[in-house]
Design a protein around this motif. Structure first.
Motif, PDB file in Angstrom:
ATOM      1  N   LEU A 142      -8.459  92.401  42.108  1.00  0.00           N
ATOM      2  CA  LEU A 142      -8.241  93.535  43.004  1.00  0.00           C
ATOM      3  C   LEU A 142      -9.033  94.782  42.638  1.00  0.00           C
ATOM      4  N   ASP A 143      -9.709  94.769  41.492  1.00  0.00           N
ATOM      5  CA  ASP A 143     -10.259  96.051  41.009  1.00  0.00           C
ATOM      6  C   ASP A 143     -11.272  96.687  41.944  1.00  0.00           C
ATOM      7  N   GLU A 144     -12.016  95.857  42.697  1.00  0.00           N
ATOM      8  CA  GLU A 144     -12.978  96.458  43.620  1.00  0.00           C
ATOM      9  C   GLU A 144     -12.274  97.093  44.825  1.00  0.00           C
ATOM     10  N   ALA A 157     -10.634  83.799  28.632  1.00  0.00           N
ATOM     11  CA  ALA A 157     -10.714  84.727  27.513  1.00  0.00           C
ATOM     12  C   ALA A 157     -11.616  85.878  27.915  1.00  0.00           C
ATOM     13  N   LYS A 158     -10.980  86.885  28.486  1.00  0.00           N
ATOM     14  CA  LYS A 158     -11.737  88.057  28.938  1.00  0.00           C
ATOM     15  C   LYS A 158     -11.289  89.252  28.114  1.00  0.00           C
ATOM     16  N   TYR A 159     -12.258  89.839  27.432  1.00  0.00           N
ATOM     17  CA  TYR A 159     -11.956  90.914  26.490  1.00  0.00           C
ATOM     18  C   TYR A 159     -12.100  92.292  27.131  1.00  0.00           C
ATOM     19  N   PHE A 204     -21.259  97.470  35.260  1.00  0.00           N
ATOM     20  CA  PHE A 204     -20.584  96.781  36.379  1.00  0.00           C
ATOM     21  C   PHE A 204     -19.704  97.758  37.149  1.00  0.00           C
ATOM     22  N   ARG A 205     -19.089  98.652  36.415  1.00  0.00           N
ATOM     23  CA  ARG A 205     -18.193  99.608  37.092  1.00  0.00           C
ATOM     24  C   ARG A 205     -18.998 100.473  38.060  1.00  0.00           C
ATOM     25  N   GLU A 206     -20.238 100.773  37.697  1.00  0.00           N
ATOM     26  CA  GLU A 206     -21.110 101.496  38.637  1.00  0.00           C
ATOM     27  C   GLU A 206     -21.458 100.569  39.806  1.00  0.00           C
ATOM     28  N   ASP A 261      -8.328 102.473  30.978  1.00  0.00           N
ATOM     29  CA  ASP A 261      -8.918 101.222  30.518  1.00  0.00           C
ATOM     30  C   ASP A 261      -8.002 100.059  30.879  1.00  0.00           C
ATOM     31  N   ARG A 262      -8.441  98.845  30.493  1.00  0.00           N
ATOM     32  CA  ARG A 262      -7.709  97.639  30.870  1.00  0.00           C
ATOM     33  C   ARG A 262      -7.076  96.951  29.663  1.00  0.00           C
ATOM     34  N   ARG A 263      -6.840  97.735  28.592  1.00  0.00           N
ATOM     35  CA  ARG A 263      -6.376  97.100  27.359  1.00  0.00           C
ATOM     36  C   ARG A 263      -4.988  96.493  27.453  1.00  0.00           C
ATOM     37  N   TYR A 314      -4.096  94.497  29.749  1.00  0.00           N
ATOM     38  CA  TYR A 314      -4.159  93.123  30.264  1.00  0.00           C
ATOM     39  C   TYR A 314      -5.352  92.329  29.758  1.00  0.00           C
ATOM     40  N   GLN A 315      -6.481  92.969  29.457  1.00  0.00           N
ATOM     41  CA  GLN A 315      -7.590  92.204  28.878  1.00  0.00           C
ATOM     42  C   GLN A 315      -7.403  92.108  27.360  1.00  0.00           C
ATOM     43  N   GLN A 316      -8.070  91.117  26.755  1.00  0.00           N
ATOM     44  CA  GLN A 316      -7.830  90.849  25.343  1.00  0.00           C
ATOM     45  C   GLN A 316      -8.450  91.870  24.401  1.00  0.00           C
ATOM     46  N   VAL A 324     -15.488  82.479  29.057  1.00  0.00           N
ATOM     47  CA  VAL A 324     -15.385  83.495  28.015  1.00  0.00           C
ATOM     48  C   VAL A 324     -16.269  84.664  28.447  1.00  0.00           C
ATOM     49  N   LYS A 325     -15.781  85.882  28.231  1.00  0.00           N
ATOM     50  CA  LYS A 325     -16.497  87.058  28.722  1.00  0.00           C
ATOM     51  C   LYS A 325     -16.131  88.275  27.896  1.00  0.00           C
ATOM     52  N   PRO A 326     -17.097  89.085  27.462  1.00  0.00           N
ATOM     53  CA  PRO A 326     -18.550  88.905  27.498  1.00  0.00           C
ATOM     54  C   PRO A 326     -18.999  87.672  26.700  1.00  0.00           C
ATOM     55  N   VAL A 371     -22.584  89.792  30.490  1.00  0.00           N
ATOM     56  CA  VAL A 371     -22.131  90.848  31.394  1.00  0.00           C
ATOM     57  C   VAL A 371     -23.147  91.985  31.544  1.00  0.00           C
ATOM     58  N   SER A 372     -22.777  92.897  32.421  1.00  0.00           N
ATOM     59  CA  SER A 372     -23.686  93.981  32.813  1.00  0.00           C
ATOM     60  C   SER A 372     -24.235  94.775  31.634  1.00  0.00           C
ATOM     61  N   GLY A 373     -23.397  95.067  30.651  1.00  0.00           N
ATOM     62  CA  GLY A 373     -23.855  95.870  29.512  1.00  0.00           C
ATOM     63  C   GLY A 373     -24.804  95.088  28.618  1.00  0.00           C
ATOM     64  N   THR A 412     -25.223  84.956  34.732  1.00  0.00           N
ATOM     65  CA  THR A 412     -26.202  85.923  34.239  1.00  0.00           C
ATOM     66  C   THR A 412     -27.007  86.526  35.379  1.00  0.00           C
ATOM     67  N   TYR A 413     -27.225  87.843  35.270  1.00  0.00           N
ATOM     68  CA  TYR A 413     -28.041  88.548  36.265  1.00  0.00           C
ATOM     69  C   TYR A 413     -29.497  88.094  36.192  1.00  0.00           C
ATOM     70  N   TRP A 414     -29.851  87.347  35.147  1.00  0.00           N
ATOM     71  CA  TRP A 414     -31.211  86.828  34.993  1.00  0.00           C
ATOM     72  C   TRP A 414     -31.331  85.395  35.511  1.00  0.00           C
TER      73      TRP A 414
HETATM   74  C1  PBG Z   1     -13.172  92.765  37.080  1.00  0.00           C
HETATM   75  C2  PBG Z   1     -14.507  92.339  36.590  1.00  0.00           C
HETATM   76  C3  PBG Z   1     -15.298  93.034  35.689  1.00  0.00           C
HETATM   77  C4  PBG Z   1     -16.440  92.285  35.514  1.00  0.00           C
HETATM   78  C5  PBG Z   1     -16.344  91.156  36.309  1.00  0.00           C
HETATM   79  N1  PBG Z   1     -15.125  91.195  36.957  1.00  0.00           N
HETATM   80  C6  PBG Z   1     -15.118  94.354  35.080  1.00  0.00           C
HETATM   81  C7  PBG Z   1     -13.903  94.677  34.344  1.00  0.00           C
HETATM   82  O1  PBG Z   1     -13.083  93.831  33.992  1.00  0.00           O
HETATM   83  O2  PBG Z   1     -13.746  95.865  34.100  1.00  0.00           O
HETATM   84  C8  PBG Z   1     -17.572  92.665  34.627  1.00  0.00           C
HETATM   85  C9  PBG Z   1     -18.856  91.972  34.834  1.00  0.00           C
HETATM   86  C10 PBG Z   1     -19.987  92.631  34.170  1.00  0.00           C
HETATM   87  O3  PBG Z   1     -19.825  93.608  33.413  1.00  0.00           O
HETATM   88  O4  PBG Z   1     -21.121  92.169  34.383  1.00  0.00           O
HETATM   89  N2  PBG Z   1     -12.678  91.991  38.092  1.00  0.00           N
END
Ligand code: PBG
Length: 326
Positions: free
Chosen positions: A122-124, A196-198, A206-208, A217-219, A221-223, A248-250, A274-276, A313-315
């Motif tokens: 739902l974050d978007e 496993a999403k940290y 990505f937020r941009e 922050d999302r601490r 719920y995220q790991q 697994v992410k990142p 991920v984006s960073g 991957t964006y690549w």
């Molecule tokens: C949230 C979501 C995020 C990413 C993918 N899905 C961001 C977050 O959890 O804050 C990040 C992807 C990326 O950084 O490339 N639904």
């Protein structure tokens, strides 16, 4: 001459010998391209912190779908960027949400030739930017969020998603979405669980990209990035609930976790560069500090070597070109 029983350098002498003994290679068929589609955009909008990545308009998105299908990459991971947001993320459940429409366009262009993974979170869509709905105290309400995910799942499945990417890190989300899909007769739609999403600083760009409204922050719920064993618990639960693929992410900062997860399970392991992680390499390369193409292939190679053949991957398209040339 020294009598050495072993001389590993013998197998590194020529490119052809090195190719012969290479232990792992990145497979384009496992590369998944994340794409952002912006509601109502008439042309692609660049993302400042992700040079080379854009928020797509309908026509630039359709062209990218065709390019991805032509390149025979593993799939597309679609994120929608809506124009309006509200506290409940209601638009996410609309059969004509920007995400559902983008999934339809992808299916129209590529049919079954390119797996379409729709982001299910739902974050978007929320005005506060959290991955779920909030309770009276402003905390993310796990079980109320599951009810929304169940509806959102049907909207994107009906639009034609092959796979749903559950990225919200709510407890029980895989079971809830599986039950919702099965209840609607959609046993064919697969679930990729961000198991496993940290809670990572590497999601910054990505937020941009999705114009996230998150303040905080999302601490909750995220790991915690410090935890390794906990990833196996998350994976165990998601697989038991019906996950078809676990992610697994990142990726780059969590290669140990990727190795653990791929060794532990019998479902495919994916990882998300991920984006960073993308921005870091692009910025260093733009500053003339590293060789960009070699760095890209080394990053993707390390993730593959750790145990994730499926790599978001964006690549994805560029790496496929580089692999064909190698
Ligand atoms: C949230 C979501 C995020 C990413 C993918 N899905 C961001 C977050 O959890 O804050 C990040 C992807 C990326 O950084 O490339 N639904």
């Amino acid at each position: 001459m020294t009598a050495l029983p072993e001389r590993p350098r013998r197998l590194r002498r020529t490119p052809a010998i090195r190719r012969l003994v290479r232990e792992t290679t990145v497979d384009p068929a496992g590369l998944v391209l994340p794409v952002f589609v912006r509601e109502g955009a008439s042309r692609p909008v660049p993302i400042r912190s992700m040079p080379g990545v854009v928020q797509h308009s309908e026509s630039s998105f359709r062209a990218t779908v065709l390019a991805a299908a032509d390149a025979r990459i593993g799939g597309l991971m679609v994120f929608g960027v809506p124009v309006a947001r509200d506290p409940h993320g209601d638009a996410a459940c609309d059969e004509h949400s920007v995400l559902a429409e983008a999934v339809r366009w992808a299916r129209a262009e590529a049919g079954d030739a390119l797996p379409v993974i729709a982001d299910l979170c739902l974050d978007e869509f929320t005005s506060h930017g959290h991955c779920g709905v909030l309770d009276a105290d402003g905390n993310v309400d796990n079980d109320a969020t599951l009810a929304v995910y169940r509806r959102m799942a049907l909207a994107v499945a009906d639009a034609g998603a092959d796979i749903l990417g559950l990225s919200g890190m709510m407890d029980g989300q895989v079971a809830a979405v599986r039950a919702s899909l099965d209840g609607a007769g959609r046993t064919d739609v697969a679930i990729l669980a961000y198991a496993a999403k940290y809670a990572s600083a590497f999601y910054g760009p990505f937020r941009e990209a999705v114009e996230s409204q998150l303040d905080g922050d999302r601490r909750a719920y995220q790991q915690d990035p410090a935890n390794r064993r906990e990833a196996l618990r998350e994976v165990r639960l998601d697989v038991a609930e019906g996950a078809d693929i676990v992610m697994v992410k990142p990726a780059l900062a969590y290669l140990d976790v990727i190795a653990d997860v791929s060794a532990a399970g019998d479902v495919p392991t994916a990882a998300y560069v991920v984006s960073g992680e993308y921005a870091m390499v692009e910025a260093a390369a733009a500053a003339g500090m590293i060789d960009r193409e070699r760095a890209i292939m080394e990053v993707l190679g390390s993730v593959n070597r750790a145990g994730a053949r499926i790599i978001a991957t964006y690549w994805a398209l560029e790496a496929t070109r580089l692999l064909a040339r190698a």
